[in-house]
Scaffold this active site. Structure first.
Site, PDB file in Angstrom:
ATOM      1  N   LYS A 120       0.691  -1.523  -0.159  1.00 35.17           N
ATOM      2  CA  LYS A 120       0.295  -0.671   0.036  1.00 35.17           C
ATOM      3  C   LYS A 120       1.016   1.095  -0.195  1.00 35.17           C
ATOM      4  O   LYS A 120       1.571   0.912   0.584  1.00 35.17           O
ATOM      5  CB  LYS A 120      -0.723  -0.007   0.902  1.00 35.17           C
ATOM      6  CG  LYS A 120      -2.514   0.852   0.907  1.00 35.17           C
ATOM      7  CD  LYS A 120      -3.615   0.520   2.413  1.00 35.17           C
ATOM      8  CE  LYS A 120      -4.085   1.229   2.504  1.00 35.17           C
ATOM      9  NZ  LYS A 120      -5.377   0.620   3.637  1.00 35.17           N
TER      10      LYS A 120
HETATM   11  C1  E4P Z   1      -8.358   1.951   3.427  1.00 32.86           C
HETATM   12  O1  E4P Z   1      -7.392   1.025   3.095  1.00 32.86           O
HETATM   13  C2  E4P Z   1      -8.217   2.368   4.467  1.00 32.86           C
HETATM   14  O2  E4P Z   1      -7.279   1.978   5.986  1.00 32.86           O
HETATM   15  C3  E4P Z   1      -9.382   3.330   5.687  1.00 32.86           C
HETATM   16  O3  E4P Z   1     -10.515   2.056   4.911  1.00 32.86           O
HETATM   17  C4  E4P Z   1      -9.471   3.803   6.213  1.00 32.86           C
HETATM   18  O4  E4P Z   1     -11.083   4.385   7.385  1.00 32.86           O
HETATM   19  P1  E4P Z   1     -10.696   5.363   7.899  1.00 32.86           P
HETATM   20  O5  E4P Z   1     -11.229   7.083   6.975  1.00 32.86           O
HETATM   21  O6  E4P Z   1     -11.865   5.184   8.458  1.00 32.86           O
HETATM   22  O7  E4P Z   1      -9.905   5.611   8.409  1.00 32.86           O
END
Ligand code: E4P
EC number: 2.2.1.2
Length: 220
Positions: free
Chosen positions: A83
């Site tokens: 990522k």
């Molecule tokens: C995506 O890969 C992120 O880990 C996640 O969906 C972020 O979500 P949040 O905005 O609830 O922290």
């Protein structure tokens, strides 16, 4: 649409996996910090529980450092997806990862323009953060729709992974928009199975079942 769980908690990943609905996992540094355990160890354990893409995020922000960190993460298991944040240095790294056959999930996407560039760089997944767009008075699902349309218009193979999902309506809208996948917190996965009419109907069936006479024991 593929369903991923957005979590760094092994117990809840196991529980969701046992329901048979999980195709993959996404994590981020904030989620992993909650468990307070080393990232590589947790990612390896997740890969043993779920046989699908598992996103592990780099914390480096400069191309060569992102490449070093991402290559280490990719070595943990064949299902690891690196990522990478949607910044210039991130896209430079994504291009090289793509050439090396390392899958990437380009994260922190908040505009269709960013998503188009990530696809050009060779991202495997793009993660538009719908909940955070909504929080800033935008329209997160409109962003997903724009990205899906642009990718279809030009035949980009990059998959749209709707992220920052906050409730079941986001999930249904992502599917209607043609998102390839959505990553959901455990709480939202649990909400998806619930419906008050299911509870009422089940209570009625169970109550009526008690009125059915037992079959008389057979005599030889
Ligand atoms: C995506 O890969 C992120 O880990 C996640 O969906 C972020 O979500 P949040 O905005 O609830 O922290």
């Amino acid at each position: 649409m593929k369903v991923f769980i957005d979590s760094g908690d092994i117990a809840e990943i196991r529980e969701a996996q046992s329901m048979g609905v999980i195709d993959g996992v996404t994590t981020n540094p904030s989620l992993l910090a909650k468990g307070g355990r080393p990232t590589k160890q947790v990612i390896a354990e997740i890969c043993e529980v779920v046989d699908g893409p598992v996103s592990a995020e780099v914390v480096a922000v400069e191309r060569d450092a992102i490449l070093r960190e991402g290559r280490e993460l990719a070595k943990i298991h064949r299902n690891v997806v690196v990522k990478v944040p949607l910044i210039d240095e991130g896209l430079k790294a994504v291009r090289i990862f793509a050439a090396e056959g390392i899958k990437t999930n380009v994260t922190l996407c908040f505009s269709a323009a960013q998503a188009l560039l990530a696809a050009k760089a060779g991202a495997t997944y793009i993660s538009p953060f719908v909940g955070r767009v909504d929080d800033a008075a935008g329209d997160g699902m409109e962003l997903v729709l724009q990205i899906v349309t642009i990718y279809r218009n030009y035949g980009f193979p990059t998959q749209v992974l709707t992220a920052s999902v906050r409730h079941p309506v986001h999930f249904v809208q992502a599917a209607l928009a043609g998102s390839h996948a959505a990553t959901l917190p455990f709480k939202v996965i649990k909400q998806l199975t619930r419906h008050p009419l299911t509870d009422v109907g089940l209570a009625q069936f169970l109550a009526d079942a008690k009125k059915i006479p037992e079959m008389a024991p057979r005599t030889p």
